[in-house]
Structures are given as structure tokens and as C-alpha cells.
Scaffold this active site. Structure first.
Site, PDB file in Angstrom:
ATOM      1  N   TYR A 154       3.967   6.735   9.735  1.00 37.71           N
ATOM      2  CA  TYR A 154       3.139   5.581   9.403  1.00 37.71           C
ATOM      3  C   TYR A 154       3.963   4.496   8.703  1.00 37.71           C
ATOM      4  O   TYR A 154       3.828   3.299   9.007  1.00 37.71           O
ATOM      5  CB  TYR A 154       1.976   6.008   8.511  1.00 37.71           C
ATOM      6  CG  TYR A 154       0.857   4.995   8.441  1.00 37.71           C
ATOM      7  CD1 TYR A 154      -0.131   4.956   9.420  1.00 37.71           C
ATOM      8  CD2 TYR A 154       0.780   4.066   7.406  1.00 37.71           C
ATOM      9  CE1 TYR A 154      -1.164   4.027   9.368  1.00 37.71           C
ATOM     10  CE2 TYR A 154      -0.239   3.137   7.336  1.00 37.71           C
ATOM     11  CZ  TYR A 154      -1.209   3.118   8.328  1.00 37.71           C
ATOM     12  OH  TYR A 154      -2.218   2.191   8.263  1.00 37.71           O
TER      13      TYR A 154
ATOM     14  N   HIS B  17       0.834  -1.198   0.000  1.00 44.07           N
ATOM     15  CA  HIS B  17       0.000   0.000   0.000  1.00 44.07           C
ATOM     16  C   HIS B  17       0.870   1.250   0.000  1.00 44.07           C
ATOM     17  O   HIS B  17       1.752   1.406   0.834  1.00 44.07           O
ATOM     18  CB  HIS B  17      -0.933   0.019   1.220  1.00 44.07           C
ATOM     19  CG  HIS B  17      -2.109  -0.892   1.080  1.00 44.07           C
ATOM     20  ND1 HIS B  17      -3.392  -0.448   0.885  1.00 44.07           N
ATOM     21  CD2 HIS B  17      -2.178  -2.244   1.066  1.00 44.07           C
ATOM     22  CE1 HIS B  17      -4.210  -1.477   0.771  1.00 44.07           C
ATOM     23  NE2 HIS B  17      -3.496  -2.580   0.879  1.00 44.07           N
TER      24      HIS B  17
ATOM     25  N   LYS C 160       1.455   0.257  15.168  1.00 42.18           N
ATOM     26  CA  LYS C 160       2.846   0.182  15.590  1.00 42.18           C
ATOM     27  C   LYS C 160       3.176  -1.017  16.484  1.00 42.18           C
ATOM     28  O   LYS C 160       4.356  -1.275  16.739  1.00 42.18           O
ATOM     29  CB  LYS C 160       3.230   1.464  16.361  1.00 42.18           C
ATOM     30  CG  LYS C 160       3.292   2.693  15.485  1.00 42.18           C
ATOM     31  CD  LYS C 160       4.447   2.604  14.516  1.00 42.18           C
ATOM     32  CE  LYS C 160       4.374   3.678  13.455  1.00 42.18           C
ATOM     33  NZ  LYS C 160       4.283   3.158  12.113  1.00 42.18           N
TER      34      LYS C 160
ATOM     35  N   TYR D 251      -9.248   5.603   7.964  1.00 41.96           N
ATOM     36  CA  TYR D 251      -9.359   5.992   9.367  1.00 41.96           C
ATOM     37  C   TYR D 251     -10.402   7.096   9.444  1.00 41.96           C
ATOM     38  O   TYR D 251     -10.221   8.159   8.845  1.00 41.96           O
ATOM     39  CB  TYR D 251      -8.015   6.514   9.892  1.00 41.96           C
ATOM     40  CG  TYR D 251      -6.957   5.451  10.052  1.00 41.96           C
ATOM     41  CD1 TYR D 251      -6.648   4.932  11.307  1.00 41.96           C
ATOM     42  CD2 TYR D 251      -6.253   4.968   8.949  1.00 41.96           C
ATOM     43  CE1 TYR D 251      -5.669   3.964  11.464  1.00 41.96           C
ATOM     44  CE2 TYR D 251      -5.269   3.996   9.096  1.00 41.96           C
ATOM     45  CZ  TYR D 251      -4.990   3.499  10.354  1.00 41.96           C
ATOM     46  OH  TYR D 251      -4.023   2.545  10.507  1.00 41.96           O
TER      47      TYR D 251
ATOM     48  N   PRO E 218      -3.732   0.627  18.980  1.00 40.60           N
ATOM     49  CA  PRO E 218      -3.510   0.169  17.602  1.00 40.60           C
ATOM     50  C   PRO E 218      -3.706   1.232  16.533  1.00 40.60           C
ATOM     51  O   PRO E 218      -3.491   0.953  15.346  1.00 40.60           O
ATOM     52  CB  PRO E 218      -4.538  -0.956  17.448  1.00 40.60           C
ATOM     53  CG  PRO E 218      -5.614  -0.623  18.427  1.00 40.60           C
ATOM     54  CD  PRO E 218      -4.922   0.027  19.588  1.00 40.60           C
TER      55      PRO E 218
END
Length: 394
Positions: free
Chosen positions: A385, A72, A297, A201, A293
Site C-alpha cells: 500500500y 496518513h 496504484k 475499505y 482503483p
């Protein structure tokens, strides 16, 4: 029995450390209190940073991951009815993440360890650590009523938050840092195609939602729920209905629903202990730190710990560099705290907090508008990220 390194815990961090050490010619034995089926039944993380992917390749367990994992190059955020794409690859000089479930990582590592005829002892109990401040530590355990002892040089505590390893460090030595969040995540796993190519998100007045995935045919969705909620109160129908309410109508219309393969509620906490080393005991992964979460990580920080400990032990055994043993804790903690900060930041950015006043809500909104409305803000999110680089062990 005698070995060079005893690894307590056969989750992904313990198995990855064992695989890397084995390939480096460093003998190790892994002890696990659960059965292999139980370990594989844990439904956990699914987003791998580039550094984690590279480490799995170095361990030689990458073939199925490279074949089935989904690369991704972006991620989406949703707030105030707006969908905002964060182009990870573009903002980080070509870095990406990979969707490949922790269960799959664990299975690959188990198979590699079996092929190498490396020793893993499952179903152990009463694990105890002795003389960890000396140069001759040892571990005892019981299995099927029989007691055993393993003499070793070093012990890696990869046995999670509730494991025995951290408990042997004196309380006046160990310092704990903790933040418990006033909500949990209700997760549902289903054999349905993901609603979107990239992860989403979502901030919503009804609570946070995450649209994630494990493959092109398996999805993982999450809803923010009160800690007082009981998973039995959430039927599949109720879950899907609530998820649609937290998504834009057009996106919700594309949502394919199905029977849950697994459903659970996980509380959220941030937790770190310092130091991560005591004598010849080294804490790895959840034994030393927990993250909410939201920042993806947890598994990646465990892999970071493994990376440092493996490289240090490799230099100890191959080059006699015992001076490096003392750098494990400070080196690991520098990256741990950065991962904790990002996970804390993402959690505060996207969740609805009970008890927020009007000022807090406005500040939260301003943060979302800045970090998701400017290239500099999105770059900060993207760099964290995909994962910050590992320090070099010199």
C-alpha cells in the site's frame, strides 16, 4: 520545431516527466488534445505513495502538497462488522502515504511549467508519430487548422488508454493482458468532512464501499454497483442512504452528507501491454497499463514509469548511456506487475462477485481473516500500500 523529447499527453505523468526533464536541462514539448480546464476537471486518484511524493519534491512542485496534503500512517478495513486498523507506518519502518488529489498535482505541475516557460500545446488534433524506429523520429499535429511538425530524439506516450501512442506499435509486437471486472465504482465527491481520519475499505454483503478523502473538508466516497447502473439513477439521497447501509451504525451516524460536486461510475479493469517501448517511443502510465482503483496504484504506477524514464534519459543525455534505453520496458514492467497484482488482490479480497459459489465465498473470507488477522498478513498489505521501492537505474 525541434526538441529532444516530445511528450504526448498533459496529464500528471506527462507534466511530471516534462518538469523533471526541464530541470535536468533536457528540452521537451508537451502536446495535449484537450484544454487545460478539461484536464483539471478529471477527478481521479488521491493517494500518493512515498516514492511519488519524493519524486514530486525532486521535481520542485512540493510546496503546496507539503502544506495541504494529509499524511496518513494507517488505513482501516471493515468486514463482518469488525473494524481493523492496519498501521502502515509501524509495519513498514516509518513509511506513510499522502492524501493529495490528482487534480491538485496536475495544477501544481501546470503552474510550474508555465513559470519555466516550457512549451505545452493544448487543443491539438490528428497527432501522428513517424519513424519511431529510426534515430530521427518526428511528430505531426494540427491546431486551429494549421499543421505542425516536431523533430525529436525520443517520444513519450503519456496519452492514456485511448491515446494514439500505443496504437502505432505493430499488433504482432504488442501483447495485451486484460481482466474486466463485473462491476463498477460509483463515486461521489462532496464538500463534507471525512467520516473517519483514516480511509476505510469495507466489505459488505450489499457490495464494497470506500470512505476516502481529499482534504479535511472534502470527502470522496465509493460504492460497488452493477455495470448496468446509470449514474442518473443515483440521486444524492440514494447514494448516502446506501452508503450508510454498508457501514456500521455508529459510523453511519457520524456521516455528514451534502450535495455532490461530482458523481460518476467507473468500470474496473486490469490491463497491461508488453513491451512498453518500441524504437524511440516509450509508453508511460495509462497508455501501457490500467489497474482497478482498489489498491490506489493508478497514479503511483504512472509516477513509477516517469521515474525510470526520466533517470534513463538523464543518463543518456548527461553520460551518453544509450545502452540504458533498452532497460526501460523490463524495469518498468517489473513494478507494474507488482502493482497490478496488489490491485487485483485487493479487488478480489473486498468485492462481492456475482456468480460466486459457496466455496469461493469461504476462500474469500479465509483470505480476509488471514491477511487482516495476522501481523505477517497486514505487513504484506502495508508494504504494498505504501509502495515498493524503485529499482536504481545504473
Amino acid at each position: 520545431m525541434k526538441t529532444q523529447v516530445v511528450i504526448i499527453g498533459a496529464g500528471p505523468s506527462g507534466l511530471l516527466l516534462g518538469q523533471l526533464l526541464h530541470r535536468a536541462g533536457i528540452s521537451n514539448i508537451v502536446l495535449e488534445r484537450r484544454s487545460p480546464d478539461y484536464v483539471l476537471g478529471r477527478i481521479r486518484a488521491g493517494i500518493l505513495e512515498k516514492g511519488t511524493v519524493d519524486l514530486l519534491r525532486e521535481a520542485g512542485v512540493h510546496r503546496r502538497m507539503d502544506r495541504e496534503g494529509l499524511v496518513h500512517g494507517g488505513v482501516e478495513f471493515l468486514f463482518d462488522g469488525k473494524r481493523i486498523a492496519v498501521p502502515l507506518k509501524e509495519l513498514t519502518g516509518g513509511k506513510t502515504v499522502m492524501v493529495y488529489g490528482q487534480t491538485e498535482v496536475t495544477q501544481d505541475l501546470m503552474e510550474a511549467r508555465a513559470e519555466a516557460c516550457a512549451v505545452t500545446v493544448y487543443g491539438v488534433s490528428n497527432v501522428q508519430l513517424f519513424d519511431i524506429k529510426s534515430d530521427k523520429p518526428y511528430v505531426t499535429f494540427e491546431k486551429q487548422g494549421e499543421s505542425s511538425r516536431i523533430d525529436c530524439d525520443y517520444i513519450a506516450g503519456c496519452d492514456g488508454f485511448h491515446g494514439v501512442s500505443r496504437q502505432v506499435i505493430p499488433k504482432d509486437i504488442l501483447r495485451e493482458y486484460e481482466r474486466v471486472y463485473p462491476f463498477g465504482w460509483l463515486g461521489l465527491l462532496a464538500d463534507t468532512p471525512p467520516v473517519n481520519h483514516e480511509l476505510i475499505y469495507a466489505h459488505h454483503e450489499r457490495g464494497f464501499a470506500l470512505c476516502s478523502q481529499r482534504s479535511l473538508t472534502r470527502s470522496r466516497y465509493y460504492l460497488q454497483v452493477p455495470l448496468t447502473d446509470n449514474v442518473e439513477a443515483w440521486s444524492d439521497e440514494r447514494f448516502w442512504h446506501e452508503l450508510k447501509l454498508r457501514l456500521p451504525q455508529a459510523l453511519g451516524a457520524r456521516l455528514v452528507t451534502g450535495c455532490a460536486l461530482e458523481k460518476s461510475i467507473a468500470p474496473l479493469r486490469s490491463f497491461v501491454v508488453e513491451p512498453m517501448q518500441y524504437g524511440n517511443l516509450f509508453l508511460v502510465g495509462d497508455a501501457a497499463h490500467i489497474v482497478p482503483p482498489t489498491g490506489a496504484k493508478g497514479l503511483n504506477l504512472a509516477a513509477s514509469d516517469v521515474n525510470y524514464l526520466y533517470r534513463i534519459l538523464k543518463k543518456v543525455y548527461h553520460e551518453g548511456r544509450t545502452d540504458l534505453l533498452d532497460v526501460y520496458s523490463p524495469m518498468a514492467l517489473r513494478r507494474v506487475w507488482k502493482g497490478e497484482r496488489f490491485s487485483w488482490f485487493m479487488t478480489n479480497l473486498l468485492h462481492d462477485f456475482s456468480g460466486q459459489n459457496a466455496f469461493d465465498r469461504k476462500m474469500q473470507q479465509a483470505d480476509r481473516e488471514y491477511y487482516l488477522g495476522s501481523r505477517a498478513g497486514m505487513t504484506t498489505i502495508a508494504e504494498n500500500y505504501v509502495g515498493l521501492p524503485f529499482e536504481e537505474v545504473r
